[in-house]
Each structure stands twice: as structure tokens, then as C-alpha cells.
Design a protein around this motif. Sequence first.
Motif, PDB file in Angstrom:
ATOM      1  N   VAL A 249      27.233 -51.064 -10.986  1.00 56.77           N
ATOM      2  CA  VAL A 249      25.850 -51.729 -11.490  1.00 56.77           C
ATOM      3  C   VAL A 249      25.131 -50.533 -12.054  1.00 56.77           C
ATOM      4  O   VAL A 249      24.216 -51.584 -12.881  1.00 56.77           O
ATOM      5  CB  VAL A 249      26.160 -52.774 -10.939  1.00 56.77           C
ATOM      6  CG1 VAL A 249      24.609 -52.803  -9.505  1.00 56.77           C
ATOM      7  CG2 VAL A 249      24.835 -54.080 -11.904  1.00 56.77           C
TER       8      VAL A 249
ATOM      9  N   SER B 262      28.767 -56.248  -7.113  1.00 55.64           N
ATOM     10  CA  SER B 262      28.080 -57.401  -7.851  1.00 55.64           C
ATOM     11  C   SER B 262      26.483 -56.681  -6.832  1.00 55.64           C
ATOM     12  O   SER B 262      26.598 -57.115  -5.688  1.00 55.64           O
ATOM     13  CB  SER B 262      28.365 -58.814  -7.562  1.00 55.64           C
ATOM     14  OG  SER B 262      27.004 -59.444  -7.770  1.00 55.64           O
ATOM     15  N   CYS B 263      25.955 -57.078  -7.799  1.00 59.43           N
ATOM     16  CA  CYS B 263      24.141 -56.696  -7.465  1.00 59.43           C
ATOM     17  C   CYS B 263      23.724 -57.934  -6.409  1.00 59.43           C
ATOM     18  O   CYS B 263      23.326 -58.153  -6.008  1.00 59.43           O
ATOM     19  CB  CYS B 263      22.975 -56.236  -8.206  1.00 59.43           C
ATOM     20  SG  CYS B 263      22.403 -57.724  -8.816  1.00 59.43           S
ATOM     21  N   SER B 264      24.638 -59.739  -6.775  1.00 61.15           N
ATOM     22  CA  SER B 264      24.352 -60.481  -5.728  1.00 61.15           C
ATOM     23  C   SER B 264      22.903 -61.252  -6.585  1.00 61.15           C
ATOM     24  O   SER B 264      22.489 -61.963  -6.127  1.00 61.15           O
ATOM     25  CB  SER B 264      24.203 -60.641  -4.743  1.00 61.15           C
ATOM     26  OG  SER B 264      25.434 -59.711  -3.840  1.00 61.15           O
ATOM     27  N   SER B 265      22.328 -60.693  -7.489  1.00 57.26           N
ATOM     28  CA  SER B 265      21.464 -62.274  -7.596  1.00 57.26           C
ATOM     29  C   SER B 265      22.060 -63.315  -8.332  1.00 57.26           C
ATOM     30  O   SER B 265      21.823 -64.019  -8.744  1.00 57.26           O
ATOM     31  CB  SER B 265      20.631 -61.169  -9.228  1.00 57.26           C
ATOM     32  OG  SER B 265      20.460 -60.002  -8.921  1.00 57.26           O
ATOM     33  N   CYS B 266      23.265 -63.343  -9.083  1.00 55.55           N
ATOM     34  CA  CYS B 266      23.363 -64.662 -10.470  1.00 55.55           C
ATOM     35  C   CYS B 266      24.233 -65.335  -9.432  1.00 55.55           C
ATOM     36  O   CYS B 266      25.594 -64.253  -8.899  1.00 55.55           O
ATOM     37  CB  CYS B 266      23.891 -63.854 -11.324  1.00 55.55           C
ATOM     38  SG  CYS B 266      23.200 -62.861 -12.236  1.00 55.55           S
TER      39      CYS B 266
ATOM     40  N   PRO C 262      20.608 -55.155 -12.698  1.00 56.21           N
ATOM     41  CA  PRO C 262      19.710 -55.635 -14.239  1.00 56.21           C
ATOM     42  C   PRO C 262      18.438 -56.452 -14.302  1.00 56.21           C
ATOM     43  O   PRO C 262      18.439 -57.706 -13.314  1.00 56.21           O
ATOM     44  CB  PRO C 262      20.879 -56.035 -14.585  1.00 56.21           C
ATOM     45  CG  PRO C 262      22.479 -56.034 -13.612  1.00 56.21           C
ATOM     46  CD  PRO C 262      21.716 -55.876 -12.299  1.00 56.21           C
TER      47      PRO C 262
ATOM     48  N   LEU D 278      28.218 -56.754 -15.964  1.00 57.23           N
ATOM     49  CA  LEU D 278      29.801 -56.811 -14.525  1.00 57.23           C
ATOM     50  C   LEU D 278      29.894 -58.560 -14.443  1.00 57.23           C
ATOM     51  O   LEU D 278      31.055 -58.635 -14.190  1.00 57.23           O
ATOM     52  CB  LEU D 278      28.208 -56.430 -13.585  1.00 57.23           C
ATOM     53  CG  LEU D 278      29.690 -56.168 -12.115  1.00 57.23           C
ATOM     54  CD1 LEU D 278      28.970 -54.815 -10.995  1.00 57.23           C
ATOM     55  CD2 LEU D 278      29.553 -57.165 -11.501  1.00 57.23           C
ATOM     56  N   GLY D 279      29.089 -59.053 -13.904  1.00 54.74           N
ATOM     57  CA  GLY D 279      29.342 -60.523 -14.207  1.00 54.74           C
ATOM     58  C   GLY D 279      30.490 -60.744 -15.067  1.00 54.74           C
ATOM     59  O   GLY D 279      31.728 -61.810 -14.741  1.00 54.74           O
TER      60      GLY D 279
ATOM     61  N   ASN E 177      26.577 -65.444 -16.086  1.00 56.15           N
ATOM     62  CA  ASN E 177      25.415 -64.395 -15.058  1.00 56.15           C
ATOM     63  C   ASN E 177      24.989 -63.502 -16.256  1.00 56.15           C
ATOM     64  O   ASN E 177      25.502 -63.490 -17.249  1.00 56.15           O
ATOM     65  CB  ASN E 177      27.572 -63.559 -14.941  1.00 56.15           C
ATOM     66  CG  ASN E 177      27.939 -64.287 -13.530  1.00 56.15           C
ATOM     67  OD1 ASN E 177      27.265 -64.489 -12.508  1.00 56.15           O
ATOM     68  ND2 ASN E 177      29.125 -64.150 -13.807  1.00 56.15           N
ATOM     69  N   ARG E 178      23.959 -62.938 -15.551  1.00 64.31           N
ATOM     70  CA  ARG E 178      23.027 -61.715 -16.264  1.00 64.31           C
ATOM     71  C   ARG E 178      23.559 -61.067 -17.032  1.00 64.31           C
ATOM     72  O   ARG E 178      23.418 -60.422 -18.084  1.00 64.31           O
ATOM     73  CB  ARG E 178      22.080 -61.260 -15.098  1.00 64.31           C
ATOM     74  CG  ARG E 178      20.914 -61.288 -15.604  1.00 64.31           C
ATOM     75  CD  ARG E 178      19.968 -60.561 -15.637  1.00 64.31           C
ATOM     76  NE  ARG E 178      19.590 -61.465 -14.395  1.00 64.31           N
ATOM     77  CZ  ARG E 178      19.035 -60.724 -12.830  1.00 64.31           C
ATOM     78  NH1 ARG E 178      18.825 -60.111 -12.758  1.00 64.31           N
ATOM     79  NH2 ARG E 178      18.701 -61.891 -12.128  1.00 64.31           N
ATOM     80  N   CYS E 179      24.896 -60.361 -16.396  1.00 66.92           N
ATOM     81  CA  CYS E 179      24.833 -58.721 -16.480  1.00 66.92           C
ATOM     82  C   CYS E 179      26.918 -59.274 -17.529  1.00 66.92           C
ATOM     83  O   CYS E 179      27.338 -59.509 -16.464  1.00 66.92           O
ATOM     84  CB  CYS E 179      24.340 -57.433 -16.402  1.00 66.92           C
ATOM     85  SG  CYS E 179      25.683 -56.613 -14.772  1.00 66.92           S
TER      86      CYS E 179
END
Lengths: 182, 600
Positions: free
Chosen positions: B337, B498-502, B355, B547-548, B543-545
Motif C-alpha cells: 500500500v 490492506s492497511c485495514s482502515s476501511c 493512505p 487498493l480497496g 474504500n478510501r484508496c
Amino acid sequence: MSKPVVATTSLAGCFGCHMSLLDIDERILELIELVEFNKSPIDDIKTFTKQCDIGLIEGGCCNRENIHISKNVRKTCKILFSLGECDLMGGLPALRNGIPVEECIREAYLDGPTVGLNKEQILPNDDELPMILDKVYPCHEIVKIDYYLPGCPPRADLIWNALVALVTGDELKLPYEVVKFD
Amino acid sequence: MKDKVQNIIRNYHDDRTRLMDILLDIQAEFKCIPAEAIEVLAGQLNMSKVDVEQTLSFYHFFTYEPTGEYTVYLNDSVVAKMMGSDEIARAFEDEAGTKFGSVSEDGLVGLFETSDIGMNDQEPAALINGVPFTNLTISKVKELVAGFKAGKDVNDMVGQTGDGRNSDDLIKSMVNSNCRMQKGSVLCLEYEVGSALKRAVNITREAVIETVKSSNLRGRGGAGFPAGLKWEFCRKSNGDVSYLVCNADEGEPGTFKDRVLLTEMPEQLFEGMAIAAYAIDAKEGFLYLRAEYNYLKAYLEDVLQKMRDDNLLGDKILGSEGFNFDIRIQMGGGAYVCGEESALIESMEGKRGEPRNRPPFPVQAGYHNKPTVVNNVETLSTVVKIILHGADWFRAIGTEESAGTKVLSVSGDCRKPGVYEVEYGMTVNEMLEMVDADSVQAVQVAGPSGVCIGPDKFDQKISFEQLPTGGAMIVIGKDRDLLKEVALNYMDFFIDESCSSCAPCRSLTVILKNKLLKLMNGFGTMNDIDELYDWSKYMKQANRCGLGQTAANPIMTTIDNFRPLYEALVKTDDEFVSEFDMDKAVEASCKYVDRVPNVH
Ligand SMILES: Cc1cc2nc3c(=O)[nH]c(=O)nc-3n(C[C@H](O)[C@H](O)[C@H](O)COP(=O)(O)O)c2cc1C
Ligand code: SF4
């Protein structure tokens, strides 16, 4: 025409969804004009006495009995609702899903801070008791669910709107307040 | 230990924004980030321990436990598996006497899997103490582990060095560039290093931007944003300082062209960076280099030094008053990411690579909240040739909306994997002929976040209009199990990265993967296929970025283009099938409480 028949049941939940159903307040009087209740904690009918039209399930499946009941409700009701987070996704009880079931039983009956009375270290293994599943399953992994009413608990208005819409055939009202969760 | 850690921190002037570099050095020294080091870091950098751990726990290559004197990271991505990495893994386990995910009892060998390491054209490949070992065979593994046991230095086990500049004294790597770019294209056109920069500094900054704008050069890192416009936005942002960042994170599985550009023509890239810096008036530039390419660092530092010596970097570049610019290499820590530009900036500031919300965009508020241009390696390298040959020359190459050439990383089931530079507009069929592939079932265009297409679309053109790609082209032969070997592996990749924020990126990826498995395990229904597709659509919106937003593509694009493969997995007409298995579900609890299961 006879009134549609509704059944409700609570599995691995906290009865909060049923409380929420009661939160429709005086509209419960309108509700019983619209529908007839069969098996449900609300009227305390414990077993189905006939085929039903609408079933509402609260809570996921954490033991064999829960599985059995979900399947039975599915068989008996034409339309099935998943009610609340625990039924939809397992909810709080599913917090144990990352932990081996042996560890959960040990904590609950042998090691936990509140098990002092269990001096003989008895584990529940009577045949009368439902067997514990390896994890908590959301109902939609066990039976087909037709509609989902999310929330913890789902708002009374959401349950009311959904039931009325289904029974009357009117469009379902979903204002923002009814489906927001924070 | 305390002294060593303190010294490392001091090397970076007690600067907490250099936490990445500090952690990398500590990890290299101790093969982990010891608890004591975390204390020292927190104290000396004036941060809370939790803040230190936030960063360290985010990256693959920082670990709490020692990873062994010899740390093996074996690539587990699609092409690695296609080329037999499972057998290699077993050989490592047998020889080293330990399983993947663990360290041998004597602490000598640690075996770990990792996402794509940018060597898809020479798989199976592994990084051992940071040194790449490619084209692994079982006998090579035996030799390696014997070497570990004899206490050899990994660098002495490399043997024959690779082609091109891989045999440079400062690289000495067995990696092959497999550079099949033709002389006379764009990036390989011969030129005199420094000549483009000289031309640039003799015109105004605005004129440089204008030239790049009218060349229609679009970003080569994936999103395809017009480079000149990005520079102009940055220049117009109010800021006393601005920064230039070259994105060399290259984490998209199947992409390795930046590695080759960095190995074979780094001068061109750095010159392109200097031109961009001149245009946006940046004094500092950064090359964010993925951790996997650490073996190139000393060599790249040396190239930078030579360019400083030639006054192509540094103060008063080429005698131009007021044009001072230098480049620092910032290493990553292993996180896909971080290729996303705002996550990359967070990482450069020593933080978790999460992100940011946008706006503001990096050109408005990027590194240290100053206007920042982030461009891909290939984009910046291309700029050199645009300045030398002009915007019109460049625009005449390629298609209407995709000017110029694209460097492709080709791997998988073909006879000539490697790096190619092709004119935009080449069809997939033409490409397959070029790389000598037949019996092709599918081509994964642009890696997991791209699309998986079948022969009916092989007449499509590689271009922003039709088939955009950051460069990865993975050829998948007829005999492959497309869903299991490709789609499922890619879902695991996104779940890991995934950075797992979303919430959808964190959870729906897992739900989608489980549904795919349900189908593969023979419990699927037609309804499940439809749900897979319908649910996937939410990923784009919620999703924010990037990746998602693209994480469901491995499933969506295989349903789009290979639906019969899914339908063949459905064994029933039933609307609903449960995977639930009562016997299995009650087995453990009954055993524990000493009870005979009675499920009937
Ligand atoms: C998850 C993710 C990973 C990315 N990885 C890279 C990468 O490795 N290299 C790259 O140049 N761009 C990558 N990008 C795109 C960057 O965000 C950015 O658009 C790009 O670096 C801009 O440069 P360009 O305009 O020259 O292409 C990635 C984007 C996302 C969402
Ligand atoms: S989409 Fe995924 S990777 Fe991107 S910010 Fe959200 S959780 Fe992180």
C-alpha cells in the motif's frame, strides 16, 4: 382473508432485538390487528402450531439447538428475516471465534474468576445439553435468509416499517435515522 | 545493545521522521526490533512506545522476534507458484529442518513467505538476508542451506552474476535484467547524460512544464494522471518549499520494470528527477525504493555521487544560479500500500503507510504538508527524452490519448519473459507473439488490481483508452486453474496488504474470498456467483484508496470474462446450500467435555 402469521425466535443473542420489537410501543396493538403471532417469546408459544408466513430470527448459532431451530424456522416460515447484528454476522458472541472452543469452555467452567462454586471441576456434558459448536455461525450460513434488518439492535422503527411494508405491500420506508448506527 | 541502538538513532540526528531508516538498521543489526530497542527509540525520539510500534508493526520486514541468522523470504505470488515455489519451499523446510513461518531451533535459518519481490521473470525467487536469489532449484536450495550451515556470507553464495549492470561491483547480483527493450525506442534512445537537463535549465520552469504538458505524458505508475498538469498544480500551490518524490515502490505483483530501469539506466531517471525538480522548484527529492530492492541501494548511491561530481545534482546545477537540488534514497519496509502516493508520503515521514484522505492532494499538501509531486520511475525517466526531442515527437508515438511507449513486465507462461518497451496501441495478441506465448488461457493485465482477460479480448490495445496497465502482463497458460491459482492467490494478497482502515477493504475482501472458497469446495450456487459480483461492486465506492477500490477485481474480472469456470463449480440447482458440517462443528467441544457427539 386471514392475517399473516408471524413467528420469532432468539438464538445466540441477548434478547435486545426482541426488546426493540417491543419498542414499537402502542403500535403493537396495530401490529396484532395486522398479523397473528405464533411461536414467539412475545406470546410465549413455545412450539409451532402451524405453518407461518413470516419468521424473524435474532442471534446467530452457537450450539446444536440453534442450528436445529434455524432450520425448523426456515422450514415453517415462507419468508425469513435476519434480525440484528448477531444473526447477520455473529455479533458479540462471535468474539470467541478466534479462540479454540476448548479454551472458551475451560475459561467458562474451570479457570474463570467466577467459577469458584465448581469445586469438582465439572464440565457440562449431559446429553440433555445442546452441544457447543466450534464457532458462532451467522444464520445466513446455515439457512437461506430473505431479508436482513441490521442494527444492534435494529431500531423499532426499522422492524415496524419492514413488517408493515411486507404485510401491506407498501413501499418500505428507510429514512436515514432508521438505518444509521452511530 | 542500548549503545548500538543509540548510535543508529544518532546517525539519523535523532529525527523521528527518519524512523523507517532507523528501524531498517536495527532490524538488520539484530534480526528483529528488540523490546529494549523500542524503549530506547521512544526515549530518544521523544515518542510514545505505541507510536514506535504503530510504525514497526505495519511493515513486513520489521519483526518482534529474531528472523534467524539467515532469513529467507520466499515469494508466494501467482507466478512464483506457477514456476514451482511450493517445491522450493518444501526443499527449504527439509534442508533447514524448520517450517515456513518459523526459525530453526538453533536460530540459524528463518523461513518466511512474502508477496511478490519484483522478480517474476526469474521465479522461483527469494530474498536471503536481503540478497535476491532467483531461478531457484531444489539442488540450489540444498547448496544454499549447506552454505548457511558452513557460516558463509550470503553475498559469497551468489555465484554467477546476472546480465547487464547486475555484475557491477556495487550490485554483484544474480538477478537478470532480461531487458528486451529495443534501441531506438524512447527510453533506450542513446543520449548524453546531462544533455536534457542542460536544455531544461536554459529555458524557464514554465516552459519545461509547458513542454511536458503538451507532450501528453501520462503517469506510468497506474493512475495515468497527466504529468505536466500535476507539476503545474504543484507549482501553483502556495508553498515556500516543495518536494519531488520518485515512486519506486513497485509492489504490484508482476511488475518489475522499474527494477530494470533502476539497474540499467538510473542516470536517466535521476536526470528526469532533476528536470522535474527544476520545473516545480524543489530543492529536495526522494527516491522511495521498496525494501526488496535494497540490493541496489549502494549502487544507486554511487550513481548519485557521480552525478553530484558532474554537477548534475547539488548546488548551482550546471551553473544555473538558484537551482539547487539533491536526491536522497528512502527505503521502504515491505508494504504494497506504500506505493499509493499519500501512504508513501506517510511512510517517508516515519509513520504507518496508511493512505490519507483526499483532498488535499499531495500537490497541495504532501510531504511535511508541503506541495509534493509524486511520479513513477518510468514517468520521470521518459521526461528526459521529451525534453531532448520535443513534445511533438513524443505525441506522434502511441495513440491519441496514450502518447509514447510503455515498459511492460512480462512473466508467466511464455518463452521470453522480461522487460519490453512497446508503443502504446500494441494489441495483446501482438504482445503474446512478441513474448513467444501459445496456448494462452488468460492474460492478467496490470497485476491483481487490473483485469484478467481471455482470448476474446486479445485484440484490445494496450493503452489508457482500452487496456491501461502499470506494466504487469502475466501470461496464464491453458492448463492453469485460473480461479485457484490466480484469483484466490490475489484475494489473499489484498487481504494481507490492506492497511485495514476501511471496513469493506478489511472485511469484504475476506468475505469474498470465503465465498469463492465455498464455490471451489463444491457448496456454491448460482446465487453465490451473483452475490460475489454484486458485493464486489461496493468495493469501488466504499474504500478510501486504490487498493480497496480494486481489491475485488480478481473476482469481478474473472466473472466478467470467465463465468463458465464459476458455473462449472456449481453442482446443484438449489437456491441455497450451506457449507455447515455438524459433525465437524461439535467434534472439538464434545471431545473436551468427554461426551459422545450425537448429531442425528
Ligand atoms: C495500492 C496502490 C499501490 C501503488 N503502487 C504504486 C507503485 O508501486 N509505483 C507507482 O509508481 N505508483 C503506484 N501507485 C500509484 C500512485 O499512487 C501514484 O498514482 C503514482 O505514483 C503517480 O505517479 P505517475 O503519475 O507518474 O504514475 C499505487 C497506487 C495504489 C492505490
Ligand atoms: S482502501 Fe484498504 S488499503 Fe486503502 S486506505 Fe482503505 S483499508 Fe487502507
